[in-house]
Design a protein around this motif. Structure first.
Motif, PDB file in Angstrom:
ATOM      1  N   CYS A   1      -7.229  35.645  10.625  1.00 39.64           N
ATOM      2  CA  CYS A   1      -6.233  36.672  10.302  1.00 39.64           C
ATOM      3  C   CYS A   1      -5.415  37.053  11.531  1.00 39.64           C
ATOM      4  CB  CYS A   1      -6.913  37.911   9.723  1.00 39.64           C
ATOM      5  SG  CYS A   1      -7.574  37.653   8.057  1.00 39.64           S
ATOM      6  N   LEU A   2      -6.083  37.247  12.645  1.00 37.01           N
ATOM      7  CA  LEU A   2      -5.371  37.652  13.857  1.00 37.01           C
ATOM      8  C   LEU A   2      -4.443  36.555  14.370  1.00 37.01           C
ATOM      9  CD1 LEU A   2      -8.230  39.598  15.648  1.00 37.01           C
ATOM     10  CD2 LEU A   2      -6.209  40.552  14.523  1.00 37.01           C
ATOM     11  N   ASP A   3      -4.805  35.297  14.121  1.00 40.66           N
ATOM     12  CA  ASP A   3      -3.929  34.191  14.517  1.00 40.66           C
ATOM     13  C   ASP A   3      -2.592  34.224  13.779  1.00 40.66           C
ATOM     14  OD1 ASP A   3      -5.769  33.252  16.320  1.00 40.66           O
ATOM     15  OD2 ASP A   3      -6.485  31.611  15.046  1.00 40.66           O
ATOM     16  N   ARG A   4      -2.563  34.804  12.598  1.00 35.07           N
ATOM     17  CA  ARG A   4      -1.338  34.857  11.798  1.00 35.07           C
ATOM     18  C   ARG A   4      -0.602  36.186  11.944  1.00 35.07           C
ATOM     19  NH1 ARG A   4      -0.215  29.819  10.844  1.00 35.07           N
ATOM     20  NH2 ARG A   4       1.470  30.734   9.671  1.00 35.07           N
ATOM     21  N   ALA A   5      -1.106  37.087  12.770  1.00 36.43           N
ATOM     22  CA  ALA A   5      -0.533  38.427  12.888  1.00 36.43           C
ATOM     23  C   ALA A   5       0.928  38.407  13.332  1.00 36.43           C
ATOM     24  CB  ALA A   5      -1.357  39.279  13.846  1.00 36.43           C
ATOM     25  N   GLY A   6       1.275  37.548  14.253  1.00 36.64           N
ATOM     26  CA  GLY A   6       2.667  37.459  14.706  1.00 36.64           C
ATOM     27  C   GLY A   6       3.599  37.068  13.579  1.00 36.64           C
ATOM     28  N   ASP A   7       3.156  36.117  12.757  1.00 35.15           N
ATOM     29  CA  ASP A   7       3.956  35.710  11.603  1.00 35.15           C
ATOM     30  C   ASP A   7       4.120  36.874  10.631  1.00 35.15           C
ATOM     31  OD1 ASP A   7       4.062  33.127  12.634  1.00 35.15           O
ATOM     32  OD2 ASP A   7       2.325  32.471  11.476  1.00 35.15           O
ATOM     33  N   ALA A   8       3.042  37.599  10.422  1.00 34.48           N
ATOM     34  CA  ALA A   8       3.088  38.726   9.477  1.00 34.48           C
ATOM     35  C   ALA A   8       4.004  39.832   9.980  1.00 34.48           C
ATOM     36  CB  ALA A   8       1.686  39.271   9.241  1.00 34.48           C
ATOM     37  N   LEU A   9       3.983  40.103  11.272  1.00 35.77           N
ATOM     38  CA  LEU A   9       4.850  41.153  11.812  1.00 35.77           C
ATOM     39  C   LEU A   9       6.328  40.792  11.688  1.00 35.77           C
ATOM     40  CD1 LEU A   9       2.887  42.358  14.936  1.00 35.77           C
ATOM     41  CD2 LEU A   9       3.629  43.763  13.017  1.00 35.77           C
ATOM     42  N   GLY A  10       6.625  39.503  11.723  1.00 35.81           N
ATOM     43  CA  GLY A  10       8.011  39.077  11.622  1.00 35.81           C
ATOM     44  C   GLY A  10       8.495  38.821  10.208  1.00 35.81           C
ATOM     45  N   ALA A  11       7.597  38.855   9.242  1.00 38.93           N
ATOM     46  CA  ALA A  11       7.959  38.544   7.856  1.00 38.93           C
ATOM     47  C   ALA A  11       8.865  39.620   7.271  1.00 38.93           C
ATOM     48  CB  ALA A  11       6.704  38.394   7.008  1.00 38.93           C
ATOM     49  N   GLN A  12       9.837  39.181   6.479  1.00 38.48           N
ATOM     50  CA  GLN A  12      10.813  40.094   5.901  1.00 38.48           C
ATOM     51  C   GLN A  12      10.759  40.178   4.383  1.00 38.48           C
ATOM     52  OE1 GLN A  12      12.901  41.971   7.862  1.00 38.48           O
ATOM     53  NE2 GLN A  12      11.771  41.116   9.571  1.00 38.48           N
ATOM     54  N   SER A  13      10.026  39.276   3.751  1.00 37.48           N
ATOM     55  CA  SER A  13      10.064  39.242   2.287  1.00 37.48           C
ATOM     56  C   SER A  13       8.664  39.067   1.703  1.00 37.48           C
ATOM     57  CB  SER A  13      10.943  38.077   1.820  1.00 37.48           C
ATOM     58  OG  SER A  13      10.312  36.844   2.107  1.00 37.48           O
ATOM     59  N   ALA A  14       8.583  39.291   0.414  1.00 37.36           N
ATOM     60  CA  ALA A  14       7.317  39.092  -0.297  1.00 37.36           C
ATOM     61  C   ALA A  14       6.886  37.624  -0.225  1.00 37.36           C
ATOM     62  CB  ALA A  14       7.449  39.547  -1.745  1.00 37.36           C
ATOM     63  N   ALA A  15       7.845  36.722  -0.263  1.00 33.99           N
ATOM     64  CA  ALA A  15       7.521  35.296  -0.180  1.00 33.99           C
ATOM     65  C   ALA A  15       6.900  34.958   1.177  1.00 33.99           C
ATOM     66  CB  ALA A  15       8.769  34.452  -0.414  1.00 33.99           C
TER      67      ALA A  15
END
Length: 101
Positions: free
Chosen positions: A73-87
């Protein structure tokens, strides 16, 4: 408003980094509580991808194998913080699910 959202993202990044660096020393209950606090902040700010990631990781922290799940989960945190949409949120969560299987 943009500045305060950037400040919140920076704060969440700092908190996630703290968990990542201390994960081996934290108990599963500590990880759960910290991730749940991040989930609440992200939810209030409308950061749905990081909210979903934090919710998932707070739940996984209480299960056997929590160290592996927390790291995923923590490895994907950067991606999650930058995500803009539900997709994008779904893509982040799917990436974690694939790593855990």
């Amino acid at each position: 408003m943009r500045e305060s959202l950037d400040d919140l993202r920076h704060d969440l990044q700092r908190r996630l980094h703290d968990i990542r660096t201390r994960a081996d020393a934290l108990s599963p209950l500590d990880i759960h509580a910290r991730m749940d606090a991040i989930r609440g902040e992200a939810d209030r700010a409308g950061l749905h991808a990081i909210e979903g990631l934090a919710h998932l990781s707070s739940q996984l922290a209480l299960l056997p194998g929590c160290r592996v799940a927390t790291a995923a989960c923590l490895d994907r945190a950067g991606d999650a913080l930058g995500a803009q949409s539900a997709a994008e949120r779904q893509a982040v969560l799917a990436a974690i699910a694939m790593r855990l299987n």
